[in-house]
Structures are given as C-alpha cells and as structure tokens.
Write a protein that holds these residues in place. Sequence first.
Motif, mmCIF file in Angstrom:
data_model
loop_
_atom_site.group_PDB
_atom_site.id
_atom_site.type_symbol
_atom_site.label_atom_id
_atom_site.label_comp_id
_atom_site.label_asym_id
_atom_site.label_seq_id
_atom_site.Cartn_x
_atom_site.Cartn_y
_atom_site.Cartn_z
ATOM 1 N N PRO A 94 1.355 -0.875 0.316
ATOM 2 C CA PRO A 94 -0.059 -0.176 -0.279
ATOM 3 C C PRO A 94 0.965 1.196 0.201
ATOM 4 O O PRO A 94 2.360 0.927 0.321
ATOM 5 N N GLY A 95 0.249 2.034 -0.987
ATOM 6 C CA GLY A 95 1.509 3.647 -0.648
ATOM 7 C C GLY A 95 0.938 4.093 -2.333
ATOM 8 O O GLY A 95 1.525 3.228 -3.091
ATOM 9 N N PRO A 96 1.926 5.629 -2.082
ATOM 10 C CA PRO A 96 2.054 5.764 -3.638
ATOM 11 C C PRO A 96 3.357 5.406 -4.075
ATOM 12 O O PRO A 96 4.546 4.954 -3.159
ATOM 13 N N ARG A 97 3.347 5.576 -5.713
ATOM 14 C CA ARG A 97 4.885 5.531 -6.333
ATOM 15 C C ARG A 97 4.604 6.129 -7.194
ATOM 16 O O ARG A 97 4.021 6.893 -7.667
ATOM 17 N N THR A 98 5.803 6.074 -7.710
ATOM 18 C CA THR A 98 6.388 6.737 -9.232
ATOM 19 C C THR A 98 5.677 5.858 -10.788
ATOM 20 O O THR A 98 6.112 4.329 -10.331
ATOM 21 N N ALA A 119 1.247 3.406 -13.744
ATOM 22 C CA ALA A 119 1.468 3.092 -12.249
ATOM 23 C C ALA A 119 0.513 2.547 -12.023
ATOM 24 O O ALA A 119 -0.463 2.764 -11.541
ATOM 25 N N THR A 120 0.665 1.736 -10.822
ATOM 26 C CA THR A 120 -0.299 0.690 -10.286
ATOM 27 C C THR A 120 -0.283 0.794 -8.835
ATOM 28 O O THR A 120 1.001 0.741 -8.164
ATOM 29 N N VAL A 121 -1.411 1.252 -7.849
ATOM 30 C CA VAL A 121 -1.094 2.122 -6.748
ATOM 31 C C VAL A 121 -2.111 0.612 -5.881
ATOM 32 O O VAL A 121 -2.914 0.912 -5.901
ATOM 33 N N CYS A 122 -1.274 0.309 -4.899
ATOM 34 C CA CYS A 122 -1.921 -0.536 -4.306
ATOM 35 C C CYS A 122 -3.282 0.373 -3.158
ATOM 36 O O CYS A 122 -2.762 0.953 -2.339
ATOM 37 N N THR A 123 -4.464 0.137 -3.672
ATOM 38 C CA THR A 123 -5.689 0.250 -2.689
ATOM 39 C C THR A 123 -6.238 0.137 -0.927
ATOM 40 O O THR A 123 -6.621 0.765 0.000
ATOM 41 N N LEU A 155 13.205 -7.771 -20.213
ATOM 42 C CA LEU A 155 12.512 -6.749 -19.433
ATOM 43 C C LEU A 155 13.495 -5.935 -18.677
ATOM 44 O O LEU A 155 13.351 -4.469 -18.939
ATOM 45 N N SER A 156 14.809 -6.019 -19.002
ATOM 46 C CA SER A 156 15.563 -4.693 -18.320
ATOM 47 C C SER A 156 15.820 -3.913 -19.735
ATOM 48 O O SER A 156 16.013 -2.592 -19.175
ATOM 49 N N GLY A 157 15.893 -4.314 -20.527
ATOM 50 C CA GLY A 157 15.971 -3.568 -21.463
ATOM 51 C C GLY A 157 14.410 -2.373 -22.061
ATOM 52 O O GLY A 157 14.876 -1.782 -23.268
ATOM 53 N N ASN A 158 13.576 -2.753 -21.823
ATOM 54 C CA ASN A 158 11.894 -2.570 -22.033
ATOM 55 C C ASN A 158 11.335 -1.641 -21.128
ATOM 56 O O ASN A 158 10.940 -2.141 -20.604
ATOM 57 N N LEU A 159 12.097 -1.471 -19.496
ATOM 58 C CA LEU A 159 11.718 -0.535 -18.739
ATOM 59 C C LEU A 159 12.256 0.746 -18.302
ATOM 60 O O LEU A 159 13.975 0.626 -18.030
ATOM 61 N N ASP A 160 11.369 1.657 -18.450
ATOM 62 C CA ASP A 160 12.074 3.444 -18.367
ATOM 63 C C ASP A 160 11.456 4.122 -16.695
ATOM 64 O O ASP A 160 10.060 3.371 -17.238
ATOM 65 N N GLU A 161 11.819 3.511 -15.823
ATOM 66 C CA GLU A 161 12.073 4.646 -13.966
ATOM 67 C C GLU A 161 11.462 5.995 -14.345
ATOM 68 O O GLU A 161 12.332 6.120 -14.719
ATOM 69 N N LEU A 162 10.737 6.420 -13.906
ATOM 70 C CA LEU A 162 10.504 7.624 -14.645
ATOM 71 C C LEU A 162 10.049 8.655 -13.105
ATOM 72 O O LEU A 162 9.620 7.858 -11.984
ATOM 73 N N GLY A 163 10.814 9.530 -12.621
ATOM 74 C CA GLY A 163 10.921 10.412 -10.724
ATOM 75 C C GLY A 163 9.945 10.570 -10.755
ATOM 76 O O GLY A 163 9.351 11.271 -9.670
ATOM 77 N N GLY A 164 9.002 10.682 -11.914
ATOM 78 C CA GLY A 164 7.585 11.472 -11.198
ATOM 79 C C GLY A 164 6.067 11.322 -12.756
ATOM 80 O O GLY A 164 6.615 11.489 -13.474
ATOM 81 N N PRO A 165 5.135 11.583 -12.149
ATOM 82 C CA PRO A 165 5.033 12.471 -10.860
ATOM 83 C C PRO A 165 4.311 10.833 -10.167
ATOM 84 O O PRO A 165 4.056 9.929 -10.313
ATOM 85 N N VAL A 166 4.501 11.492 -8.433
ATOM 86 C CA VAL A 166 3.717 10.516 -7.742
ATOM 87 C C VAL A 166 2.835 10.451 -8.384
ATOM 88 O O VAL A 166 1.575 11.436 -7.535
ATOM 89 N N ARG A 167 2.113 9.028 -7.690
ATOM 90 C CA ARG A 167 0.439 8.564 -7.367
ATOM 91 C C ARG A 167 0.131 8.234 -6.049
ATOM 92 O O ARG A 167 1.027 7.254 -6.272
ATOM 93 N N ASP A 168 -1.057 8.139 -6.086
ATOM 94 C CA ASP A 168 -1.150 7.563 -4.942
ATOM 95 C C ASP A 168 -3.250 7.836 -5.166
ATOM 96 O O ASP A 168 -3.789 7.369 -6.295
#
Length: 121
Positions: A40-44, A88-92, A108-121
Amino acid sequence: MPVFRGTDLSYVPLPGRRSADPLPPGVADPCSLRVVRIPPGPRTPHRHPHSWEVVYVAEGTGRIWEGDHATAAGAGDVVAIPPGVPHATVCTGRSELVLVCFFPHPDLSGNLDELGGPVRD
C-alpha cells in the motif's frame, strides 16, 4: 513442459514494488512475464518503450494510472497498456496488490524506463 513454482520466485526491489521474473531466458521467446507485489502507498510511474504490457490482477485492489487517468482495479481484472505510456499501479487495500504482467518482448531490463514522477496515489 517445465513448471516454475511460485515458491521458488526470487523478488528484487524496484521503485515502489518487488518483482520476480519466473521464466528463464529463451523460454517462451519473444514473450516475458513478471510477477509484481506492490505494498500500500504512493509510487512513481514507469513505461515500457518497446511493447504492450498486459496486467492480470491476481490479488488485492488498486488504482491503475495510465498517463493522468486512474481506474480502479481488483482481483480478476485485466488491463492492457500501450507501448511508451507512463503508468503506475497503486495498492489501495490493506495488503499487497499482486500482479502478473505479460510482455511481448524478450528482455524486460531493456524494456523498462523508471520515471521520477509524478507521484501517484
């Protein structure tokens, strides 16, 4: 036919989640699969620049953000996310959200870009 046991999964931390890739390289090419556990909680957000992602919600409840739009999702739901779309999938719920994610891409390692934001909740 090989069977890959859920009890043998080795989870690694990613921002806001833990993930395991149960299929060894070369099995089911050109597809890959990931099991994701989200507390549970927010994520990017993140994105997959080279393929669709098809998500099956195995356990729990959450909100799936696709760009700036959120949709409620729960166990048994399936979501298809186009290539390159920040999401982003956020657990509620009170316990982890468990996803099974399918990709028509072998790496998968070459097919994933982590983004810094925006934070989602």
